[in-house]
Design a protein around this motif. Structure first.
Motif, PDB file in Angstrom:
ATOM      1  N   SER A 197      31.737  47.627  31.115  1.00  0.00           N
ATOM      2  CA  SER A 197      33.065  48.130  30.766  1.00  0.00           C
ATOM      3  C   SER A 197      34.207  47.236  31.251  1.00  0.00           C
ATOM      4  CB  SER A 197      33.252  49.554  31.302  1.00  0.00           C
ATOM      5  OG  SER A 197      33.047  49.604  32.691  1.00  0.00           O
ATOM      6  N   LEU A 198      33.993  46.441  32.295  1.00  0.00           N
ATOM      7  CA  LEU A 198      35.068  45.566  32.782  1.00  0.00           C
ATOM      8  C   LEU A 198      35.524  44.611  31.688  1.00  0.00           C
ATOM      9  CD1 LEU A 198      36.797  44.595  35.215  1.00  0.00           C
ATOM     10  CD2 LEU A 198      34.974  42.945  35.700  1.00  0.00           C
ATOM     11  N   GLN A 199      34.596  44.138  30.878  1.00  0.00           N
ATOM     12  CA  GLN A 199      34.924  43.145  29.853  1.00  0.00           C
ATOM     13  C   GLN A 199      35.820  43.692  28.751  1.00  0.00           C
ATOM     14  OE1 GLN A 199      31.848  44.294  30.517  1.00  0.00           O
ATOM     15  NE2 GLN A 199      30.558  44.433  28.692  1.00  0.00           N
ATOM     16  N   TYR A 200      35.916  45.027  28.638  1.00  0.00           N
ATOM     17  CA  TYR A 200      36.741  45.607  27.583  1.00  0.00           C
ATOM     18  C   TYR A 200      38.185  45.855  28.033  1.00  0.00           C
ATOM     19  CZ  TYR A 200      32.181  46.271  25.487  1.00  0.00           C
ATOM     20  OH  TYR A 200      30.922  46.044  24.972  1.00  0.00           O
ATOM     21  N   GLU A 201      38.504  45.477  29.236  1.00  0.00           N
ATOM     22  CA  GLU A 201      39.868  45.598  29.740  1.00  0.00           C
ATOM     23  C   GLU A 201      40.588  44.273  29.507  1.00  0.00           C
ATOM     24  OE1 GLU A 201      43.165  47.442  31.428  1.00  0.00           O
ATOM     25  OE2 GLU A 201      41.224  48.327  30.926  1.00  0.00           O
ATOM     26  N   ARG A 202      41.676  44.324  28.766  1.00  0.00           N
ATOM     27  CA  ARG A 202      42.392  43.082  28.446  1.00  0.00           C
ATOM     28  C   ARG A 202      42.820  42.360  29.716  1.00  0.00           C
ATOM     29  NH1 ARG A 202      47.106  42.524  23.850  1.00  0.00           N
ATOM     30  NH2 ARG A 202      47.395  40.267  24.028  1.00  0.00           N
ATOM     31  N   ASP A 203      43.405  43.090  30.672  1.00  0.00           N
ATOM     32  CA  ASP A 203      43.795  42.508  31.960  1.00  0.00           C
ATOM     33  C   ASP A 203      42.723  42.860  32.989  1.00  0.00           C
ATOM     34  OD1 ASP A 203      45.051  41.389  34.128  1.00  0.00           O
ATOM     35  OD2 ASP A 203      46.835  42.653  34.040  1.00  0.00           O
ATOM     36  N   TRP A 204      41.553  42.256  32.837  1.00  0.00           N
ATOM     37  CA  TRP A 204      40.427  42.611  33.705  1.00  0.00           C
ATOM     38  C   TRP A 204      40.663  42.267  35.176  1.00  0.00           C
ATOM     39  CZ3 TRP A 204      37.904  38.983  36.574  1.00  0.00           C
ATOM     40  CH2 TRP A 204      38.043  37.645  36.195  1.00  0.00           C
ATOM     41  N   PRO A 205      41.396  41.169  35.528  1.00  0.00           N
ATOM     42  CA  PRO A 205      41.630  40.918  36.956  1.00  0.00           C
ATOM     43  C   PRO A 205      42.410  42.043  37.642  1.00  0.00           C
ATOM     44  CG  PRO A 205      42.070  38.937  35.675  1.00  0.00           C
ATOM     45  CD  PRO A 205      41.935  40.063  34.706  1.00  0.00           C
ATOM     46  N   ALA A 206      43.392  42.633  36.927  1.00  0.00           N
ATOM     47  CA  ALA A 206      44.155  43.733  37.512  1.00  0.00           C
ATOM     48  C   ALA A 206      43.266  44.952  37.724  1.00  0.00           C
ATOM     49  CB  ALA A 206      45.341  44.077  36.613  1.00  0.00           C
ATOM     50  N   GLY A 250      35.861  42.212  23.587  1.00  0.00           N
ATOM     51  CA  GLY A 250      35.667  42.104  25.028  1.00  0.00           C
ATOM     52  C   GLY A 250      35.584  40.660  25.475  1.00  0.00           C
ATOM     53  N   TRP A 251      35.694  40.482  26.766  1.00  0.00           N
ATOM     54  CA  TRP A 251      35.636  39.156  27.374  1.00  0.00           C
ATOM     55  C   TRP A 251      34.196  38.701  27.593  1.00  0.00           C
ATOM     56  CZ3 TRP A 251      39.704  36.112  27.786  1.00  0.00           C
ATOM     57  CH2 TRP A 251      40.982  36.672  27.866  1.00  0.00           C
ATOM     58  N   VAL A 252      33.986  37.417  27.486  1.00  0.00           N
ATOM     59  CA  VAL A 252      32.819  36.751  28.058  1.00  0.00           C
ATOM     60  C   VAL A 252      33.380  35.873  29.170  1.00  0.00           C
ATOM     61  CG1 VAL A 252      30.907  35.167  27.698  1.00  0.00           C
ATOM     62  CG2 VAL A 252      31.567  36.764  25.881  1.00  0.00           C
ATOM     63  N   LEU A 253      33.112  36.246  30.412  1.00  0.00           N
ATOM     64  CA  LEU A 253      33.702  35.571  31.557  1.00  0.00           C
ATOM     65  C   LEU A 253      32.776  34.473  32.074  1.00  0.00           C
ATOM     66  CD1 LEU A 253      35.055  38.691  33.500  1.00  0.00           C
ATOM     67  CD2 LEU A 253      36.250  37.263  31.826  1.00  0.00           C
ATOM     68  N   THR A 254      33.262  33.730  33.021  1.00  0.00           N
ATOM     69  CA  THR A 254      32.413  32.808  33.767  1.00  0.00           C
ATOM     70  C   THR A 254      32.154  33.415  35.140  1.00  0.00           C
ATOM     71  OG1 THR A 254      34.249  31.569  34.749  1.00  0.00           O
ATOM     72  CG2 THR A 254      33.439  30.827  32.588  1.00  0.00           C
TER      73      THR A 254
END
Length: 299
Positions: A197-206, A250-254
């Motif tokens: 679910s973290l990846q679906y938050e546009r501002d995931w760092p916040a 969603g995001w694909v992060l590193t």
């Protein structure tokens, strides 16, 4: 129009089962496509393609607020409950395919369950009670898994979700306390879980920083798409095979970007885990892997 495509696809598959020669099958396919409008062909391809690369900014879409998500969650919870037994394997997919029989021997699901068991044991630390916040936890399926993994531990289980999901969750899972707003972050929990679910938050760092402040001990970021390509990017999922009549981005992060932000939020990485099988998204900058990360409070 989609019904016509379904009939066409069924006809092609039936022909294949009858061992129609490849040349004749190709002619049949090409003839059918000849009278199909190009825009309809592209629509069908999008329906058949689960993942796509998003080259621009975050798009506007219905996402997880689609009505079909709640009905699919209900069906999934029924399947999960039926699959869990007192002594059987816990290879129970938390996102079972619609219409599939209850499954308890899926290796990827079993890996996730044992990973979660390790996380629960670390968070409990021999305590008789454990408080958990599950951010974006659907109808609370992880609570069923936690109860099976730590049967002698008293669970205070909280779940933050969208209003429609919360309404269904309160009816289906009375042992879970559901929340529709960020008020649940105003207290501390032994363990905060944010699974797929973290990846679906546009501002995931916040969001990561807010979740870090809500844990007194551990934060478990589970089933996160990551890439070794060197930079994060966006993908869109068409989850029709799960019964969700919607799309979501969603995001694909590193790994480096996640860990760096976690450290800024006062966390330290305790352990990294393998999660779901990886996959390739057409035209994306790199492959996608699924990993889980257990963080502890640095202070």
């Amino acid at each position: 129009m989609n019904d016509g495509f379904a009939r066409l696809e069924a006809s092609v598959r039936a022909a294949a089962r009858r061992r129609v020669p490849p040349v004749a099958l190709a002619r049949f396919r090409d003839g059918a496509l000849a009278w199909t409008p190009p825009i309809a062909i592209e629509a069908l391809r999008r329906l058949r393609r689960e993942w796509e690369f998003v080259a621009g900014d975050w798009p506007q879409e219905t996402g997880w607020e689609s009505a079909g998500v709640v009905s699919s969650y209900r069906a999934a919870l029924t399947s999960i409950s039926a699959a869990m037994t007192p002594t059987g394997p816990l290879g129970v997919p938390l996102e079972p395919l619609p219409g599939s029989p209850p499954e308890r021997e899926d290796p990827a699901a079993h890996n996730l369950a044992l990973t979660f068991g390790y996380v629960l044991a670390r968070a409990a630390g021999g305590r008789r009670a454990l408080s958990i916040l599950d951010w974006g936890g659907g109808l609370g399926a992880y609570q069923l898994l936690a109860r099976a993994l730590l049967p002698e531990t008293e669970l205070e289980y909280h779940c933050k979700e969208l209003p429609a999901v919360v309404a269904a969750g309160r009816a289906a899972m009375p042992a879970v306390t559901f929340h529709t707003d960020d008020g649940c972050l105003e207290r501390e929990y032994d363990l905060v879980v944010v699974s797929s679910s973290l990846q679906y938050e546009r501002d995931w760092p916040a969001l990561l920083e807010r979740l870090a402040r809500a844990t007194g001990r551990f934060l478990f970021v589970a089933r996160l798409p990551v890439t070794p390509s060197g930079r994060p990017f966006l993908i869109r999922q068409h989850p029709a095979r799960y019964g969700y009549a919607t799309t979501y981005t969603g995001w694909v992060l590193t790994r480096e970007s996640l860990v760096e932000r976690a450290v800024r939020a006062g966390l330290s990485l305790e352990r990294e885990f393998l999660a779901d099988p990886g996959f390739t998204v057409p035209r994306a900058p790199g492959p996608v892997e699924s990993r889980s990360y257990l963080f502890t409070c640095a202070s």
